[in-house]
Motif scaffolding. Structure first.
Motif, PDB file in Angstrom:
ATOM      1  N   ASP A   1       0.844  -1.189   0.000  1.00 51.93           N
ATOM      2  CA  ASP A   1       0.000   0.000   0.000  1.00 51.93           C
ATOM      3  C   ASP A   1       0.880   1.239   0.000  1.00 51.93           C
ATOM      4  O   ASP A   1       2.081   1.171   0.289  1.00 51.93           O
ATOM      5  CB  ASP A   1      -0.933  -0.001   1.216  1.00 51.93           C
ATOM      6  CG  ASP A   1      -1.955  -1.137   1.149  1.00 51.93           C
ATOM      7  OD1 ASP A   1      -2.255  -1.585   0.027  1.00 51.93           O
ATOM      8  OD2 ASP A   1      -2.435  -1.559   2.217  1.00 51.93           O
TER       9      ASP A   1
ATOM     10  N   THR B   1      -5.780  -3.041  -6.168  1.00 43.19           N
ATOM     11  CA  THR B   1      -5.473  -3.797  -4.939  1.00 43.19           C
ATOM     12  C   THR B   1      -4.715  -3.004  -3.880  1.00 43.19           C
ATOM     13  O   THR B   1      -4.631  -3.447  -2.733  1.00 43.19           O
ATOM     14  CB  THR B   1      -4.636  -5.044  -5.290  1.00 43.19           C
ATOM     15  OG1 THR B   1      -3.426  -4.630  -5.935  1.00 43.19           O
ATOM     16  CG2 THR B   1      -5.406  -5.963  -6.231  1.00 43.19           C
ATOM     17  N   ARG B   2      -4.153  -1.852  -4.217  1.00 47.37           N
ATOM     18  CA  ARG B   2      -3.310  -1.121  -3.261  1.00 47.37           C
ATOM     19  C   ARG B   2      -4.076   0.067  -2.685  1.00 47.37           C
ATOM     20  O   ARG B   2      -4.577   0.917  -3.424  1.00 47.37           O
ATOM     21  CB  ARG B   2      -2.022  -0.637  -3.949  1.00 47.37           C
ATOM     22  CG  ARG B   2      -1.227  -1.741  -4.582  1.00 47.37           C
ATOM     23  CD  ARG B   2      -0.067  -1.218  -5.428  1.00 47.37           C
ATOM     24  NE  ARG B   2       1.026  -0.685  -4.616  1.00 47.37           N
ATOM     25  CZ  ARG B   2       2.137  -0.169  -5.124  1.00 47.37           C
ATOM     26  NH1 ARG B   2       2.289  -0.090  -6.435  1.00 47.37           N
ATOM     27  NH2 ARG B   2       3.091   0.290  -4.332  1.00 47.37           N
ATOM     28  N   TRP B   3      -4.142   0.131  -1.355  1.00 45.20           N
ATOM     29  CA  TRP B   3      -4.735   1.290  -0.698  1.00 45.20           C
ATOM     30  C   TRP B   3      -3.755   2.458  -0.795  1.00 45.20           C
ATOM     31  O   TRP B   3      -2.548   2.285  -0.616  1.00 45.20           O
ATOM     32  CB  TRP B   3      -5.037   0.992   0.769  1.00 45.20           C
ATOM     33  CG  TRP B   3      -6.088  -0.065   0.961  1.00 45.20           C
ATOM     34  CD1 TRP B   3      -5.890  -1.381   1.216  1.00 45.20           C
ATOM     35  CD2 TRP B   3      -7.499   0.130   0.888  1.00 45.20           C
ATOM     36  NE1 TRP B   3      -7.086  -2.042   1.305  1.00 45.20           N
ATOM     37  CE2 TRP B   3      -8.104  -1.135   1.113  1.00 45.20           C
ATOM     38  CE3 TRP B   3      -8.324   1.231   0.656  1.00 45.20           C
ATOM     39  CZ2 TRP B   3      -9.470  -1.319   1.110  1.00 45.20           C
ATOM     40  CZ3 TRP B   3      -9.700   1.050   0.652  1.00 45.20           C
ATOM     41  CH2 TRP B   3     -10.265  -0.196   0.881  1.00 45.20           C
TER      42      TRP B   3
ATOM     43  N   HIS C   1      -3.058   6.335   0.670  1.00 47.50           N
ATOM     44  CA  HIS C   1      -3.387   7.341   1.677  1.00 47.50           C
ATOM     45  C   HIS C   1      -2.638   8.624   1.343  1.00 47.50           C
ATOM     46  O   HIS C   1      -1.407   8.635   1.306  1.00 47.50           O
ATOM     47  CB  HIS C   1      -2.998   6.857   3.073  1.00 47.50           C
ATOM     48  CG  HIS C   1      -3.479   5.469   3.394  1.00 47.50           C
ATOM     49  ND1 HIS C   1      -4.730   5.216   3.898  1.00 47.50           N
ATOM     50  CD2 HIS C   1      -2.869   4.263   3.251  1.00 47.50           C
ATOM     51  CE1 HIS C   1      -4.880   3.906   4.072  1.00 47.50           C
ATOM     52  NE2 HIS C   1      -3.761   3.314   3.688  1.00 47.50           N
TER      53      HIS C   1
ATOM     54  N   TRP D   1     -10.208   2.986  -3.107  1.00 48.58           N
ATOM     55  CA  TRP D   1      -8.893   2.693  -2.539  1.00 48.58           C
ATOM     56  C   TRP D   1      -8.128   3.951  -2.121  1.00 48.58           C
ATOM     57  O   TRP D   1      -7.052   3.865  -1.543  1.00 48.58           O
ATOM     58  CB  TRP D   1      -8.043   1.881  -3.513  1.00 48.58           C
ATOM     59  CG  TRP D   1      -8.071   2.349  -4.941  1.00 48.58           C
ATOM     60  CD1 TRP D   1      -8.828   1.836  -5.954  1.00 48.58           C
ATOM     61  CD2 TRP D   1      -7.323   3.436  -5.527  1.00 48.58           C
ATOM     62  NE1 TRP D   1      -8.593   2.518  -7.129  1.00 48.58           N
ATOM     63  CE2 TRP D   1      -7.674   3.504  -6.895  1.00 48.58           C
ATOM     64  CE3 TRP D   1      -6.389   4.349  -5.021  1.00 48.58           C
ATOM     65  CZ2 TRP D   1      -7.132   4.453  -7.767  1.00 48.58           C
ATOM     66  CZ3 TRP D   1      -5.848   5.295  -5.878  1.00 48.58           C
ATOM     67  CH2 TRP D   1      -6.218   5.334  -7.230  1.00 48.58           C
TER      68      TRP D   1
ATOM     69  N   SER E   1      -7.777   7.546  -0.008  1.00 46.69           N
ATOM     70  CA  SER E   1      -8.236   8.378   1.102  1.00 46.69           C
ATOM     71  C   SER E   1      -7.387   9.637   1.169  1.00 46.69           C
ATOM     72  O   SER E   1      -6.201   9.619   0.832  1.00 46.69           O
ATOM     73  CB  SER E   1      -8.159   7.625   2.435  1.00 46.69           C
ATOM     74  OG  SER E   1      -6.816   7.354   2.778  1.00 46.69           O
TER      75      SER E   1
ATOM     76  N   HIS F   1       4.610   0.018   4.020  1.00 47.48           N
ATOM     77  CA  HIS F   1       4.045   0.858   2.960  1.00 47.48           C
ATOM     78  C   HIS F   1       5.160   1.478   2.111  1.00 47.48           C
ATOM     79  O   HIS F   1       6.284   1.665   2.576  1.00 47.48           O
ATOM     80  CB  HIS F   1       3.203   1.989   3.547  1.00 47.48           C
ATOM     81  CG  HIS F   1       1.911   1.539   4.147  1.00 47.48           C
ATOM     82  ND1 HIS F   1       1.842   0.745   5.274  1.00 47.48           N
ATOM     83  CD2 HIS F   1       0.620   1.771   3.773  1.00 47.48           C
ATOM     84  CE1 HIS F   1       0.568   0.513   5.578  1.00 47.48           C
ATOM     85  NE2 HIS F   1      -0.186   1.123   4.680  1.00 47.48           N
TER      86      HIS F   1
END
Length: 371
Positions: free
Chosen positions: A246, A272-274, A276, A302, A304, A335
């Motif tokens: 992520d 598939t990868r969040w 942030h 995905w 934010s 990450h």
């Protein structure tokens, strides 16, 4: 490389506190011996002097990392084509540099230091020349300004399109930009704020800095229809598509530009990868692109977005420096990180990530100053 690197860094300490004088003497030697080269440089040399020393120090420090050393110098050679630098100019520059170092180091300068700088400069010159000769692109592109939008008092978002050839780049890279109509022969670096697209357009996010001649021209004077000059893309803050980790993006002010480009690239394939995004500024007015970020977050589950203000007590969101805000979330041990902003913001964030035990190999960063 170990002994050479030691000699270079050791000798640099002899002149480090006199950088401005070293740079001034260096240019004086070049222009006295080769007056015709003065036309390659801007009328005002203050910023140029600082950038010269920055490039030298970076090259010297990169000797400990041969891979980074090679890539940095090849890119630098490509970038210097915009100044109409020819191979024979490198000998002139090398001689002036050594003379400036000898002069300001004084009696502490040694034959070993002289040999080390001579050897290092020869390596630097060869790699820069090789990078320039291997580049099949033009020295720079003429790009027409298509849109110019003021997003805040000192911030503009500019879209342009290169005219003669497509400009190939990767999301996260940056280019040197000149506004020849307003500030000829003055170049400043700006990150592309978009991923490559079929239309061939490029977006820049520019803040007018106090004494920033180029930034002020780009924000306050450039108009739709003007032509900018854009040099070869540089930088390695790009996505690794093989990574499954992520992502955390940390942006300060207009440092959002390369982060925005990375997000745009991710929208084309990521499932598939969040991701942030922490977007920091002094006050809410400087969160100039927050509405667009929020639209993206609403469209892609995905993604934010966490905005933060350091000097706006009435801001409803997070308070404090964006690097410190990142520490309140997490954990972040597994990450990939991308950090972009002013030198102070990047320093603070890198320090925070080190305290959080984030491996340095997973951090890529872009800064508007020296780290």
């Amino acid at each position: 490389m170990g002994n050479l690197s030691r000699l270079l860094k050791e000798s640099w300490t002899l002149v480090e506190e006199q950088q401005d004088k070293v740079a001034g003497y260096f240019y004086a030697r070049i222009f006295l011996s080769n007056p015709h080269l003065r036309n390659l440089f801007p009328v005002t040399m203050d910023v140029q002097r600082a950038r010269l020393l920055g490039a030298i120090v970076t090259a010297v420090q990169s000797l400990d990392d041969p891979d980074r050393f090679e890539e940095y110098l090849r890119q630098l050679g490509k970038d210097h084509r915009k100044f109409h630098v020819e191979p024979e100019h490198y000998d002139v520059v090398g001689g002036a540099l050594l003379e400036a170092l000898r002069t300001f180091a004084g009696e502490a300068w040694s034959i070993e230091y002289d040999q080390a700088w001579g050897d290092a400069y020869n390596v630097i010159a060869k790699k820069m020349i090789a990078g320039a000769e291997a580049d099949t692109n033009p020295a720079y592109w003429h790009a027409e300004v298509l849109t110019h939008e003021r997003r805040a008092k000192d911030i503009a978002v500019i879209t342009c399109r290169p005219l003669q050839y497509p400009l190939e780049f990767r999301a996260g890279q940056y280019v040197s930009v000149e506004a020849p109509r307003y500030q000829p022969r003055l170049w400043r670096t700006y990150s592309m704020a978009n991923a490559p697209n079929k239309e061939g357009t490029i977006e820049f996010h520019v803040r007018a800095l106090g004494a920033g001649w180029v930034s002020s021209a780009l924000v306050r004077r450039v108009q739709v229809g003007d032509l900018l000059r854009v040099a070869a893309p540089m930088g390695t803050m790009s996505l690794d598509r093989k990574s499954t980790r992520d992502i955390v993006c940390v942006a300060g002010g207009t440092g959002l530009a390369p982060i925005k480009a990375l997000i745009e690239e991710l929208t084309r394939y990521n499932r598939t990868r969040w991701v942030h995004v922490f977007f920091g500024a002094k006050d809410r007015d400087d969160l100039y692109d927050l509405p667009e970020l929020n639209k993206l977050a609403a469209r892609y589950p995905w993604l934010s977005v966490v905005p933060a203000c350091s000097d706006d007590k009435n801001f409803v969101g997070e308070q404090g420096n964006v690097g410190d805000v990142v520490a309140r979330y997490g954990p972040w041990g597994d990450h990939d990180f991308f950090v972009s902003g002013s030198s102070s913001m990047v320093k603070n964030t890198l320090r925070t990530l080190a305290e959080l035990k984030v491996p340095a190999v997973r951090i890529k960063y872009d800064t508007f100053g020296d780290i």
